[in-house]
Design a protein around this motif. Structure first.
Motif, short mmCIF file in Angstrom:
data_model
loop_
_atom_site.label_atom_id
_atom_site.label_comp_id
_atom_site.label_asym_id
_atom_site.label_seq_id
_atom_site.Cartn_x
_atom_site.Cartn_y
_atom_site.Cartn_z
N GLN A 233 34.64 36.53 44.14
CA GLN A 233 35.56 37.57 44.82
C GLN A 233 35.12 37.65 46.24
O GLN A 233 34.52 38.57 46.76
CB GLN A 233 35.40 38.92 44.16
CG GLN A 233 35.97 39.13 42.58
CD GLN A 233 35.67 40.54 42.07
OE1 GLN A 233 34.85 41.08 42.44
NE2 GLN A 233 36.61 40.85 41.13
N ASN A 266 51.46 33.70 42.47
CA ASN A 266 50.50 34.51 41.59
C ASN A 266 49.24 33.79 41.40
O ASN A 266 48.21 34.05 40.58
CB ASN A 266 51.02 34.27 39.89
CG ASN A 266 52.27 34.93 39.75
OD1 ASN A 266 52.57 36.12 40.26
ND2 ASN A 266 53.22 34.35 38.81
N ARG A 269 46.53 37.07 42.84
CA ARG A 269 46.98 38.28 42.11
C ARG A 269 46.64 39.67 42.81
O ARG A 269 47.33 40.72 42.42
CB ARG A 269 46.75 38.32 40.67
CG ARG A 269 47.30 37.14 40.00
CD ARG A 269 47.00 37.19 38.34
NE ARG A 269 45.50 36.49 38.28
CZ ARG A 269 45.58 35.39 38.22
NH1 ARG A 269 46.35 34.42 38.08
NH2 ARG A 269 44.03 34.93 37.97
N SER A 270 45.48 39.57 43.58
CA SER A 270 45.14 41.27 44.28
C SER A 270 44.03 40.74 45.25
O SER A 270 43.25 40.05 45.26
CB SER A 270 44.26 41.90 42.89
OG SER A 270 43.64 43.05 43.49
N THR A 306 40.19 39.92 45.32
CA THR A 306 39.28 40.29 44.05
C THR A 306 39.96 39.57 42.71
O THR A 306 39.23 39.20 41.60
CB THR A 306 39.64 41.75 43.87
OG1 THR A 306 41.15 42.02 43.82
CG2 THR A 306 39.05 42.58 44.80
N ASP A 307 41.12 39.00 42.95
CA ASP A 307 41.36 38.01 41.94
C ASP A 307 42.68 37.05 42.21
O ASP A 307 43.56 37.10 42.65
CB ASP A 307 42.63 39.06 41.05
CG ASP A 307 42.82 38.60 39.43
OD1 ASP A 307 42.65 37.30 39.36
OD2 ASP A 307 43.64 39.14 38.89
N LYS A 310 41.21 30.24 39.73
CA LYS A 310 39.80 29.57 39.87
C LYS A 310 40.06 28.06 39.69
O LYS A 310 41.28 27.78 39.20
CB LYS A 310 38.66 30.01 39.05
CG LYS A 310 38.44 31.59 39.17
CD LYS A 310 37.92 32.08 40.44
CE LYS A 310 37.42 33.34 40.54
NZ LYS A 310 38.31 34.34 40.22
#
Length: 346
Positions: A233, A266, A269-270, A306-307, A310
């Protein structure tokens, strides 16, 4: 070889031969002519060896004298030509010019240098070292990010600290000037949400508002010394380049917005921003220049991814949002925006 001289006796005539007086005179004249020719021939025969010896001696001397100097078109001759060009003592000329021409050249170029010097000095007197004179062509703010990444590609493996440790070192070094203790000592606590305008002479030292490292919270390195890289992250810091006298228009702070540049939205995402407003507060503007705003600390916005998907490259674009902010210049990807790649492996 010396030839045998002819007999100097008069020729014998046959007994009883009678000849005339005129014939005798002719014989005497021929005899004298033969004597002169023989004398001249003797001189030539005896003089040739001496002449050849003198010639040989002169040639030998010339060869001995020439052994100490290079022959042909060599550097020695070039050096002599250069010396004669610099100063010709016979014609008393330098650089193929007489003394009068050199004096004229000297005064001409000295006058030209004096005019240029006076013009530059006058121009510098009219320009302020503290504030730029012409600002209408100043571009909107550019941006930069930290940590430093080659070609703006953040590639690392979560389980291999050697692949992300240099990012942590880069961030720690960059944030040393933002330590809370240093900011409290050097700068003042300004009220947020308004410009910090300082009146007075332009050469007067200006105060600067605090921007503490703790403002970045999870991306400050205080709570998580790895800045999120150990958990996949990562934190990336963004700051605007300094522009003397710049103030966000209409009193609205400039904000930061990040998204996937191209591909699936997407993939990200965060994202958490610090400060939470994801903006550069107005209290840090205007900037008065490095000569008077000595302790000025540029405000930062931290993006905490944070998201993020990967094991694949994700192109990210972060833009500045605000009045009169330009972020779509095609031939300059750092004016009002920055594009980088995240490739997080597990």
């Amino acid at each position: 070889m010396r030839r045998q001289l002819r007999s100097r006796r008069a020729p014998n005539f046959p007994h009883g031969y009678r000849y005339r007086l005129d014939d005798q005179d002719e014989v005497n004249q021929n005899y004298l002519a033969d004597e002169e020719e023989e004398a001249e021939e003797d001189v030539r025969v005896m003089g040739v060896p001496n002449f050849e010896e003198e010639v040989n001696e002169e040639e030998q001397k010339e060869e001995e004298e020439g052994q100490g100097q290079p022959t042909g078109n060599t550097w020695w001759q070039k050096l002599q030509l250069m010396n004669e060009y610099l100063w010709d003592p016979e014609q008393r000329m330098s650089l193929a010019r007489t003394g009068l021409i050199l004096v004229i050249y000297f005064f001409f170029y000295a006058s030209l240098a004096a005019v240029i010097t006076v013009g530059m000095y006058t121009l510098l007197l009219a320009i302020s070292p503290y504030m730029p004179t012409f600002t209408e062509r100043v571009k909107p703010p550019g941006v930069m990010i930290r940590p430093f990444a080659h070609s703006l590609n953040f590639n690392f493996n979560v389980s291999e600290p050697d692949t992300w440790q240099h990012y942590v070192i880069s961030l720690n070094g960059f944030l040393q000037g933002y330590n809370d203790s240093l900011q409290e000592e050097m700068n003042i606590d300004c009220p947020p949400g308004q410009y910090f305008i300082q009146d007075g002479d332009e050469d007067e030292d200006k105060k600067a508002c605090q921007f503490k490292r703790s403002f970045l919270k999870n991306c400050s390195g205080l709570e998580d010394p790895t800045f999120g890289y150990s958990t996949g992250q990562p934190c990336i810091l963004l700051k605007m380049n300094r522009i003397v006298g710049f103030r966000p228009e209409l009193g609205d702070p400039v904000k930061v917005s990040c998204k996937v540049q191209r591909g699936d939205e997407n993939d990200i995402r965060s994202i958490n921003y610090y400060p939470e407003s994801a903006s550069f507060d107005l209290r840090y503007y205007p900037y008065y220049g490095k000569l008077t705003h000595v302790n000025y600390t540029s405000p930062l916005v931290a993006m905490h991814f944070t998201d993020v998907v990967k094991n694949q490259a994700v192109p990210v674009q972060c833009q500045l949002k605000g009045k009169s902010i330009i972020n779509d210049v095609i031939n300059d990807s750092f004016v009002g925006r920055v594009i980088f790649t995240l490739n997080i492996e597990t």
